[in-house]
Design an enzyme around this catalytic site. Sequence first.
Site, PDB file in Angstrom:
ATOM      1  N   MET A 157       0.853  -1.197   0.000  1.00 15.87           N
ATOM      2  CA  MET A 157       0.000   0.000   0.000  1.00 15.87           C
ATOM      3  C   MET A 157       0.886   1.243   0.000  1.00 15.87           C
ATOM      4  O   MET A 157       0.446   2.332   0.358  1.00 15.87           O
ATOM      5  CB  MET A 157      -0.927  -0.012   1.207  1.00 15.87           C
ATOM      6  CG  MET A 157      -1.890  -1.212   1.153  1.00 15.87           C
ATOM      7  SD  MET A 157      -3.497  -0.927   1.905  1.00 15.87           S
ATOM      8  CE  MET A 157      -3.031  -0.687   3.597  1.00 15.87           C
ATOM      9  N   LEU A 174       6.722   3.145   1.500  1.00 17.16           N
ATOM     10  CA  LEU A 174       7.645   2.026   1.655  1.00 17.16           C
ATOM     11  C   LEU A 174       8.714   2.285   2.714  1.00 17.16           C
ATOM     12  O   LEU A 174       9.183   3.403   2.875  1.00 17.16           O
ATOM     13  CB  LEU A 174       8.327   1.735   0.313  1.00 17.16           C
ATOM     14  CG  LEU A 174       7.387   1.435  -0.855  1.00 17.16           C
ATOM     15  CD1 LEU A 174       8.187   1.126  -2.121  1.00 17.16           C
ATOM     16  CD2 LEU A 174       6.437   0.291  -0.541  1.00 17.16           C
ATOM     17  N   HIS A 178       9.455  -3.380   3.418  1.00 18.07           N
ATOM     18  CA  HIS A 178       8.992  -3.605   2.032  1.00 18.07           C
ATOM     19  C   HIS A 178      10.177  -3.904   1.117  1.00 18.07           C
ATOM     20  O   HIS A 178      10.097  -4.746   0.231  1.00 18.07           O
ATOM     21  CB  HIS A 178       8.288  -2.359   1.480  1.00 18.07           C
ATOM     22  CG  HIS A 178       7.026  -1.996   2.188  1.00 18.07           C
ATOM     23  ND1 HIS A 178       6.930  -0.875   2.981  1.00 18.07           N
ATOM     24  CD2 HIS A 178       5.812  -2.568   2.208  1.00 18.07           C
ATOM     25  CE1 HIS A 178       5.703  -0.784   3.457  1.00 18.07           C
ATOM     26  NE2 HIS A 178       5.000  -1.798   3.013  1.00 18.07           N
ATOM     27  N   SER A 236       4.928   1.180   8.742  1.00 21.34           N
ATOM     28  CA  SER A 236       4.684   2.579   8.348  1.00 21.34           C
ATOM     29  C   SER A 236       4.146   3.379   9.532  1.00 21.34           C
ATOM     30  O   SER A 236       4.226   4.607   9.557  1.00 21.34           O
ATOM     31  CB  SER A 236       3.660   2.651   7.217  1.00 21.34           C
ATOM     32  OG  SER A 236       3.977   1.729   6.226  1.00 21.34           O
ATOM     33  N   ARG A 237       3.552   2.673  10.508  1.00 20.65           N
ATOM     34  CA  ARG A 237       2.947   3.380  11.647  1.00 20.65           C
ATOM     35  C   ARG A 237       3.975   3.875  12.654  1.00 20.65           C
ATOM     36  O   ARG A 237       3.653   4.725  13.487  1.00 20.65           O
ATOM     37  CB  ARG A 237       2.000   2.435  12.387  1.00 20.65           C
ATOM     38  CG  ARG A 237       0.862   2.005  11.525  1.00 20.65           C
ATOM     39  CD  ARG A 237       0.084   0.912  12.179  1.00 20.65           C
ATOM     40  NE  ARG A 237      -1.006   0.515  11.298  1.00 20.65           N
ATOM     41  CZ  ARG A 237      -2.049  -0.160  11.672  1.00 20.65           C
ATOM     42  NH1 ARG A 237      -2.187  -0.532  12.911  1.00 20.65           N
ATOM     43  NH2 ARG A 237      -2.980  -0.460  10.798  1.00 20.65           N
TER      44      ARG A 237
HETATM   45  O1  PAF Z   1      -0.188  -5.718   3.475  1.00 21.96           O
HETATM   46  C1  PAF Z   1      -0.595  -4.795   2.743  1.00 21.96           C
HETATM   47  O2  PAF Z   1       0.086  -3.803   2.508  1.00 21.96           O
HETATM   48  C2  PAF Z   1      -1.974  -4.894   2.120  1.00 21.96           C
HETATM   49  O3  PAF Z   1      -2.867  -5.527   2.978  1.00 21.96           O
HETATM   50  C3  PAF Z   1      -1.976  -5.598   0.736  1.00 21.96           C
HETATM   51  C4  PAF Z   1      -1.539  -7.045   0.851  1.00 21.96           C
HETATM   52  C5  PAF Z   1      -1.061  -4.847  -0.219  1.00 21.96           C
HETATM   53  C6  PAF Z   1      -3.387  -5.584   0.151  1.00 21.96           C
HETATM   54  O4  PAF Z   1      -3.864  -4.289  -0.002  1.00 21.96           O
END
Ligand code: PAF
Length: 293
Positions: free
Chosen positions: A30, A33, A37, A186-187
């Site tokens: 989402m 990053l 990630h 990210s939080r």
């Molecule tokens: O883990 C995430 O960032 C989200 O839940 C995903 C898997 C990209 C689905 O929107």
Amino acid sequence: MQLFERIAPLRAALKAHRLAGETIGVVPTMGYLHAGHLKLVERAVAESDRVVVTIFVNPTQFGPNEDLDAYPRDLESDLKQLADFPVDCVFAPPVDEMYGRPMQAFVDVKPLGDILIGEVRPGHFRGVATVVTKLFNIVQPDRAYFGEKDYQQLTIIRRMVADLEMPIEIVAVPTVREADGLALSSRNVRLSPKDRAASTVLSAALDEGERLVTMGERDPHVVLSTMRALIEAEPRAGLQSLDLRDAATLDAIDRISDRPVALLVTANFGEVLLIDQRVAARKSRSAQTGECP
Ligand code: PAF
């Protein structure tokens, strides 16, 4: 690295790679990053000929009382970070490309999606499973990369892929942590300095839970009460949930067997809800005592 906002041109580009016999790895995100990630990206790049990173803040996994608009976004910084890797495609669609018409078809993984986090966030995992299925259908990857930190999500996606015979290998990537143990998220940037310092209690409690399981503790209540006492001793931690489940099915268990278990914790630090996990398994007796088997 090419940026795509629309499905059709991404599909055309990927078709050419597929026809050339190249394997495709996808990293669904989402956005916003961080190093966690990037670990997924690193692994995808190492294992697949072509890598697609998707960046989409999926509205259907946010409940009516959850602030979708407040979710952090920074596409420019995301693209800058991805440029350090040989990523081929970034798919960052607008909402109308993914949900251009009212949806009638959804993917619901039940009861897995209704327990634990699903109990407090009804519909959340239906939104996740549905968007991940859409992304899989768009990219048609050979492999897809997910972090172990969101352990229930990972378990649900594994189950969905198995039940629906999706020909995709789900690769689980271990949680990346700060030096003091805090799982990257990210939080974390929203934690006050005091809450940031206190938040290490979660990984400390998981360490202790893991130690008890590996040393052969059979009673889940002993593991959970030890972890609970550690977390509750930190006044800034608002424990929301603490569970010990079978690591493959997330079924509740009365006794810890030789099957791996998942330790799952969620806790509030101020306004910020943190989630963390650990998979642990009993060590053989010789490994516990250090004796030769
Ligand atoms: O883990 C995430 O960032 C989200 O839940 C995903 C898997 C990209 C689905 O929107």
